[in-house]
Scaffold this motif. Sequence first.
Motif, PDB file in Angstrom:
ATOM      1  N   GLU A  43       0.856  -1.044   0.001  1.00 51.77           N
ATOM      2  CA  GLU A  43       0.183  -0.099   0.077  1.00 51.77           C
ATOM      3  C   GLU A  43       0.813   1.264  -0.058  1.00 51.77           C
ATOM      4  O   GLU A  43       0.646   2.426  -0.659  1.00 51.77           O
ATOM      5  N   VAL A  44       1.850   1.168   0.934  1.00 44.75           N
ATOM      6  CA  VAL A  44       2.865   2.451   0.812  1.00 44.75           C
ATOM      7  C   VAL A  44       3.290   2.756  -0.375  1.00 44.75           C
ATOM      8  O   VAL A  44       3.526   3.815  -0.887  1.00 44.75           O
ATOM      9  N   VAL A  45       4.127   1.787  -1.026  1.00 44.45           N
ATOM     10  CA  VAL A  45       4.872   1.849  -2.138  1.00 44.45           C
ATOM     11  C   VAL A  45       3.912   2.360  -3.328  1.00 44.45           C
ATOM     12  O   VAL A  45       4.103   3.129  -3.962  1.00 44.45           O
ATOM     13  N   ALA A  46       2.472   1.534  -3.376  1.00 41.20           N
ATOM     14  CA  ALA A  46       1.681   2.065  -4.459  1.00 41.20           C
ATOM     15  C   ALA A  46       1.213   3.531  -4.359  1.00 41.20           C
ATOM     16  O   ALA A  46       1.219   4.047  -5.281  1.00 41.20           O
ATOM     17  N   MET A  47       1.252   3.974  -3.112  1.00 41.02           N
ATOM     18  CA  MET A  47       0.846   5.302  -2.990  1.00 41.02           C
ATOM     19  C   MET A  47       2.080   6.320  -3.190  1.00 41.02           C
ATOM     20  O   MET A  47       1.880   7.159  -3.785  1.00 41.02           O
ATOM     21  N   LEU A  48       3.159   5.767  -2.946  1.00 38.76           N
ATOM     22  CA  LEU A  48       4.342   6.636  -3.313  1.00 38.76           C
ATOM     23  C   LEU A  48       4.443   6.605  -4.728  1.00 38.76           C
ATOM     24  O   LEU A  48       4.883   7.643  -5.627  1.00 38.76           O
ATOM     25  N   LEU A  49       4.447   5.767  -5.528  1.00 40.56           N
ATOM     26  CA  LEU A  49       4.202   5.638  -7.059  1.00 40.56           C
ATOM     27  C   LEU A  49       3.095   6.474  -7.767  1.00 40.56           C
ATOM     28  O   LEU A  49       3.423   6.675  -8.950  1.00 40.56           O
ATOM     29  N   GLU A  50       2.185   6.595  -6.860  1.00 37.27           N
ATOM     30  CA  GLU A  50       1.122   7.735  -7.604  1.00 37.27           C
ATOM     31  C   GLU A  50       1.932   9.085  -8.220  1.00 37.27           C
ATOM     32  O   GLU A  50       1.391   9.692  -9.084  1.00 37.27           O
ATOM     33  N   ASP A  51       3.028   9.428  -7.335  1.00 37.51           N
ATOM     34  CA  ASP A  51       3.944  10.656  -7.781  1.00 37.51           C
ATOM     35  C   ASP A  51       4.730  10.510  -8.775  1.00 37.51           C
ATOM     36  O   ASP A  51       5.455  11.291  -9.060  1.00 37.51           O
ATOM     37  N   GLY A  52       4.762   9.218  -9.248  1.00 37.01           N
ATOM     38  CA  GLY A  52       5.697   8.913 -10.530  1.00 37.01           C
ATOM     39  C   GLY A  52       6.935   7.862 -10.062  1.00 37.01           C
ATOM     40  O   GLY A  52       7.119   7.648  -8.717  1.00 37.01           O
ATOM     41  N   GLU A  53       7.627   7.555 -11.005  1.00 38.24           N
ATOM     42  CA  GLU A  53       8.860   6.681 -10.577  1.00 38.24           C
ATOM     43  C   GLU A  53       9.701   7.432  -9.710  1.00 38.24           C
ATOM     44  O   GLU A  53      10.023   8.446  -9.864  1.00 38.24           O
ATOM     45  N   PRO A  54      10.281   6.533  -8.562  1.00 36.38           N
ATOM     46  CA  PRO A  54      11.167   7.153  -7.709  1.00 36.38           C
ATOM     47  C   PRO A  54      12.429   7.274  -7.871  1.00 36.38           C
ATOM     48  O   PRO A  54      12.926   6.801  -8.831  1.00 36.38           O
ATOM     49  N   ALA A  55      13.046   8.323  -7.485  1.00 32.60           N
ATOM     50  CA  ALA A  55      14.377   8.808  -7.407  1.00 32.60           C
ATOM     51  C   ALA A  55      15.131   8.131  -6.300  1.00 32.60           C
ATOM     52  O   ALA A  55      15.224   8.841  -5.246  1.00 32.60           O
ATOM     53  N   PHE A  56      15.739   6.765  -6.554  1.00 30.96           N
ATOM     54  CA  PHE A  56      16.164   5.989  -5.408  1.00 30.96           C
ATOM     55  C   PHE A  56      17.470   6.844  -4.909  1.00 30.96           C
ATOM     56  O   PHE A  56      18.357   7.356  -5.855  1.00 30.96           O
ATOM     57  N   GLU A  57      17.674   6.972  -3.829  1.00 28.71           N
ATOM     58  CA  GLU A  57      18.903   7.292  -3.154  1.00 28.71           C
ATOM     59  C   GLU A  57      19.870   6.384  -3.195  1.00 28.71           C
ATOM     60  O   GLU A  57      21.171   6.801  -2.674  1.00 28.71           O
ATOM     61  N   GLY A  58      19.666   5.184  -3.425  1.00 32.41           N
ATOM     62  CA  GLY A  58      20.919   4.169  -3.356  1.00 32.41           C
ATOM     63  C   GLY A  58      20.284   2.901  -4.096  1.00 32.41           C
ATOM     64  O   GLY A  58      19.106   2.820  -4.482  1.00 32.41           O
ATOM     65  N   GLN A  59      21.082   2.087  -4.157  1.00 38.13           N
ATOM     66  CA  GLN A  59      20.510   0.627  -4.861  1.00 38.13           C
ATOM     67  C   GLN A  59      21.025  -0.575  -3.920  1.00 38.13           C
ATOM     68  O   GLN A  59      22.126  -0.550  -3.549  1.00 38.13           O
ATOM     69  N   PHE A  60      19.935  -1.389  -3.663  1.00 41.44           N
ATOM     70  CA  PHE A  60      20.410  -2.540  -2.837  1.00 41.44           C
ATOM     71  C   PHE A  60      20.987  -3.663  -3.697  1.00 41.44           C
ATOM     72  O   PHE A  60      20.840  -3.902  -5.004  1.00 41.44           O
ATOM     73  N   VAL A  61      22.040  -3.881  -2.914  1.00 40.68           N
ATOM     74  CA  VAL A  61      23.012  -4.782  -3.649  1.00 40.68           C
ATOM     75  C   VAL A  61      22.907  -6.436  -3.254  1.00 40.68           C
ATOM     76  O   VAL A  61      22.988  -7.395  -3.944  1.00 40.68           O
ATOM     77  N   GLY A  62      22.797  -6.532  -1.805  1.00 38.50           N
ATOM     78  CA  GLY A  62      22.613  -7.883  -1.328  1.00 38.50           C
ATOM     79  C   GLY A  62      23.014  -7.918   0.031  1.00 38.50           C
ATOM     80  O   GLY A  62      23.123  -6.629   0.767  1.00 38.50           O
ATOM     81  N   ILE A  63      23.228  -8.873   0.632  1.00 37.32           N
ATOM     82  CA  ILE A  63      23.678  -9.037   2.168  1.00 37.32           C
ATOM     83  C   ILE A  63      25.036  -9.888   2.317  1.00 37.32           C
ATOM     84  O   ILE A  63      25.384 -10.401   1.107  1.00 37.32           O
ATOM     85  N   GLN A  64      25.774  -9.594   3.325  1.00 30.48           N
ATOM     86  CA  GLN A  64      27.083 -10.330   3.456  1.00 30.48           C
ATOM     87  C   GLN A  64      26.903 -11.012   5.102  1.00 30.48           C
ATOM     88  O   GLN A  64      26.136 -10.069   5.910  1.00 30.48           O
ATOM     89  N   THR A  65      27.939 -11.992   5.480  1.00 27.55           N
ATOM     90  CA  THR A  65      27.864 -12.306   6.632  1.00 27.55           C
ATOM     91  C   THR A  65      29.271 -11.836   6.786  1.00 27.55           C
ATOM     92  O   THR A  65      30.096 -12.029   6.458  1.00 27.55           O
ATOM     93  N   VAL A  66      29.454 -10.944   8.192  1.00 30.95           N
ATOM     94  CA  VAL A  66      30.489 -10.438   8.634  1.00 30.95           C
ATOM     95  C   VAL A  66      31.014 -11.670   9.843  1.00 30.95           C
ATOM     96  O   VAL A  66      30.457 -11.561  10.783  1.00 30.95           O
ATOM     97  N   GLN A  67      32.406 -12.238   9.592  1.00 39.56           N
ATOM     98  CA  GLN A  67      32.880 -12.951  10.724  1.00 39.56           C
ATOM     99  C   GLN A  67      33.910 -12.313  11.521  1.00 39.56           C
ATOM    100  O   GLN A  67      34.862 -11.604  10.803  1.00 39.56           O
ATOM    101  N   VAL A  68      33.723 -12.148  12.743  1.00 40.39           N
ATOM    102  CA  VAL A  68      34.679 -11.436  13.845  1.00 40.39           C
ATOM    103  C   VAL A  68      35.418 -12.541  14.690  1.00 40.39           C
ATOM    104  O   VAL A  68      34.583 -13.246  15.233  1.00 40.39           O
ATOM    105  N   GLY A  69      36.584 -12.399  14.792  1.00 42.30           N
ATOM    106  CA  GLY A  69      37.499 -13.172  15.758  1.00 42.30           C
ATOM    107  C   GLY A  69      37.664 -14.479  15.462  1.00 42.30           C
ATOM    108  O   GLY A  69      37.685 -15.213  14.298  1.00 42.30           O
TER     109      GLY A  69
END
Length: 69
Positions: A43-69
């Motif tokens: 619902e939120v995305v549909a409402m936001l798209l009523e104003d036209g295509e979004p100008a994304f501030e970034g691009q989702f790339v993926g996830i990573q596992t970070v191992q510490v220690g």
Amino acid sequence: MNHFTAVVERDADTGLYVGYVPGFPGAHSQGATLDELNQNLQEVVAMLLEDGEPAFEGQFVGIQTVQVG
């Protein structure tokens, strides 16, 4: 039909699922179940798209596992 990737987390204090679309200003919501969250995000995305295509501030790339220690 547009497809967007949402990041979903569970709030430790409220137990609610919280989701947002990375880089899409205002595209965030919450829900008591994953299904409710998904519906709310749709619902939120549909409402936001009523104003036209979004100008994304970034691009989702993926996830990573970070191992510490």
